[in-house]
Design an enzyme around this catalytic site. Structure first.
Site, short mmCIF file in Angstrom:
data_model
loop_
_atom_site.label_atom_id
_atom_site.label_comp_id
_atom_site.label_asym_id
_atom_site.label_seq_id
_atom_site.Cartn_x
_atom_site.Cartn_y
_atom_site.Cartn_z
N VAL A 1 -22.54 4.06 3.95
CA VAL A 1 -22.84 3.49 5.26
C VAL A 1 -21.92 4.12 6.31
O VAL A 1 -22.36 4.48 7.41
CB VAL A 1 -22.69 1.96 5.25
CG1 VAL A 1 -22.87 1.38 6.65
CG2 VAL A 1 -23.70 1.34 4.29
N ASP B 1 0.85 -1.19 0.00
CA ASP B 1 0.00 0.00 0.00
C ASP B 1 0.89 1.24 0.00
O ASP B 1 1.96 1.23 0.62
CB ASP B 1 -0.90 0.01 1.25
CG ASP B 1 -2.17 0.80 1.07
OD1 ASP B 1 -2.08 2.02 0.87
OD2 ASP B 1 -3.26 0.20 1.11
N ASN C 1 -21.73 -2.33 -4.01
CA ASN C 1 -21.40 -1.30 -3.03
C ASN C 1 -21.01 -1.98 -1.71
O ASN C 1 -21.86 -2.47 -0.98
CB ASN C 1 -22.58 -0.35 -2.81
CG ASN C 1 -22.58 0.77 -3.81
OD1 ASN C 1 -22.63 0.54 -5.02
ND2 ASN C 1 -22.50 1.99 -3.33
N GLY D 1 -5.04 4.32 2.63
CA GLY D 1 -5.03 3.20 3.56
C GLY D 1 -4.39 3.59 4.89
O GLY D 1 -3.67 4.59 4.99
N LEU E 1 -0.29 4.02 1.25
CA LEU E 1 -0.84 4.72 2.42
C LEU E 1 -1.38 6.11 2.08
O LEU E 1 -1.48 6.97 2.95
CB LEU E 1 0.20 4.81 3.55
CG LEU E 1 0.68 3.46 4.11
CD1 LEU E 1 1.70 3.68 5.23
CD2 LEU E 1 -0.49 2.63 4.61
N TYR F 1 -13.69 7.19 -13.61
CA TYR F 1 -13.41 6.05 -12.72
C TYR F 1 -13.88 4.74 -13.34
O TYR F 1 -13.13 3.75 -13.37
CB TYR F 1 -14.06 6.27 -11.36
CG TYR F 1 -14.03 5.05 -10.48
CD1 TYR F 1 -12.82 4.58 -9.96
CD2 TYR F 1 -15.19 4.34 -10.17
CE1 TYR F 1 -12.77 3.45 -9.16
CE2 TYR F 1 -15.15 3.22 -9.36
CZ TYR F 1 -13.95 2.78 -8.86
OH TYR F 1 -13.91 1.66 -8.07
N GLY G 1 -21.85 12.20 -12.59
CA GLY G 1 -21.38 10.84 -12.78
C GLY G 1 -22.00 9.82 -11.86
O GLY G 1 -21.64 8.64 -11.90
#
Length: 315
Positions: A187, A33, A172, A38, A35, A143, A269
């Protein structure tokens, strides 16, 4: 002999759960990663974290040749629709060139790639619902276009070098560790607002739909795909569409709140409806979603509530 898996984006929301799923299955796992989004704290202590940008092809290849992974789960990505609209070249560099770099490093050691793609952002508003994988892609934002181009490289590299690469088109995804400061994790965003007593913002009329799938189910899908010796493209979803209004009502029940909402126009979008058929994943991978939506939402909200009162949580 213990097999090694490399998970790009391994410090991210979904990637860290994939790391855990492979560890539970007895793999040695390296989390890779940069970061940028993340978090180091997401990575289990048993998995080394390697800080590396997938755009750095030479360093990526050197790592793969040194570690000789048996499987690569590629989740490292630029995942914001609005960022892709504002900075399409950056989106292209990470999601297309970066994906090609991962595919090329993996094929040099004969490792199959399991690629995290997208469903809703790929299929567009005109797709039949639930949407099967053979539906023509009509992305609404850069995207989605970059994920479609990434899929092309994953598939092409698999055919060219005879490696069983797999593409997972995710619904999702929701669950613990999703960041609440982005745009994709509705969420997480709603949970954060309810915990703080703030009015959640509902874009449009709130009747736009999504296919919500729990991150634990998604992590199992990566493990099953890595075990498969057959290439393929699979929807990882529930086949059930739910509106934003329904989602918020269930979260309000979990939180014990009745907070009024704010309204805002739909963003550029953004999809109106999305629901994907998981039939192929069930037939060929033996995968299906198992976490009931209401239970998953309640457990997720309780996780955020626990984080909010944790002494190590940021103020």
């Amino acid at each position: 002999m213990t097999q090694t898996a490399i998970v790009t984006g391994g410090a991210g929301f979904i990637g860290s759960h994939v790391v855990e799923a492979f560890l539970r299955d007895g793999w040695r796992v390296l989390a890779l990663d940069d970061l940028s989004t993340g978090l180091r704290a997401n990575v289990p202590s048993r998995s080394p974290l390697i800080e590396l940008d997938i755009r750095r092809a030479d360093e990526l290849t050197a790592l793969f040749e040194a570690e000789r992974p048996a499987a690569v789960c590629h989740l490292g990505a630029q995942s914001s629709v609005t960022v892709s609209v504002a900075r399409p070249t950056f989106d292209l560099e990470v999601n297309v060139a970066g994906t090609m770099n991962v595919c090329d490093a993996a094929r040099r050691v004969g490792a199959p790639v399991v690629f995290a793609s997208t469903g809703g952002a790929l299929y567009g508003n005109q797709a039949p619902r639930p949407t099967p994988e053979d539906t023509t892609a009509e992305p609404l934002a850069p995207y989605g276009a970059s994920k479609l181009a990434g899929e092309a490289y994953v598939g092409t590299w698999g055919r060219l070098f005879d490696v069983p690469n797999k593409i997972l088109r995710l619904g999702n995804v929701y669950g613990p560790r999703q960041r609440s400061d982005g745009e994709a994790g509705v969420v997480a965003i709603f949970s954060d607002h309810l915990l703080r007593g703030r009015a959640p913002t509902v874009f449009g009329d709130g009747e736009q739909t999504r296919d919500y799938v729990h991150v634990g189910d998604v992590a199992r899908a990566f493990l099953k795909a890595a075990r498969s010796a057959v290439p393929g493209t699979y929807n990882i979803a529930t086949g059930v569409e739910r509106s934003v209004n329904e989602l918020l009502a269930l979260l309000q029940q979990a939180a014990g709140t009745a907070i009024d909402t704010c309204s805002s126009p739909l963003r550029s979008g953004e999809l109106h409806q999305s629901c994907m058929s998981p039939a192929r994943a069930a037939a060929e991978l033996g995968w299906s979603a198992t976490v009931p939506f209401e239970l998953g939402l309640r457990e997720t909200y309780e996780w955020y509530a626990g984080e909010a009162v944790s002494p190590t949580s940021p103020a």
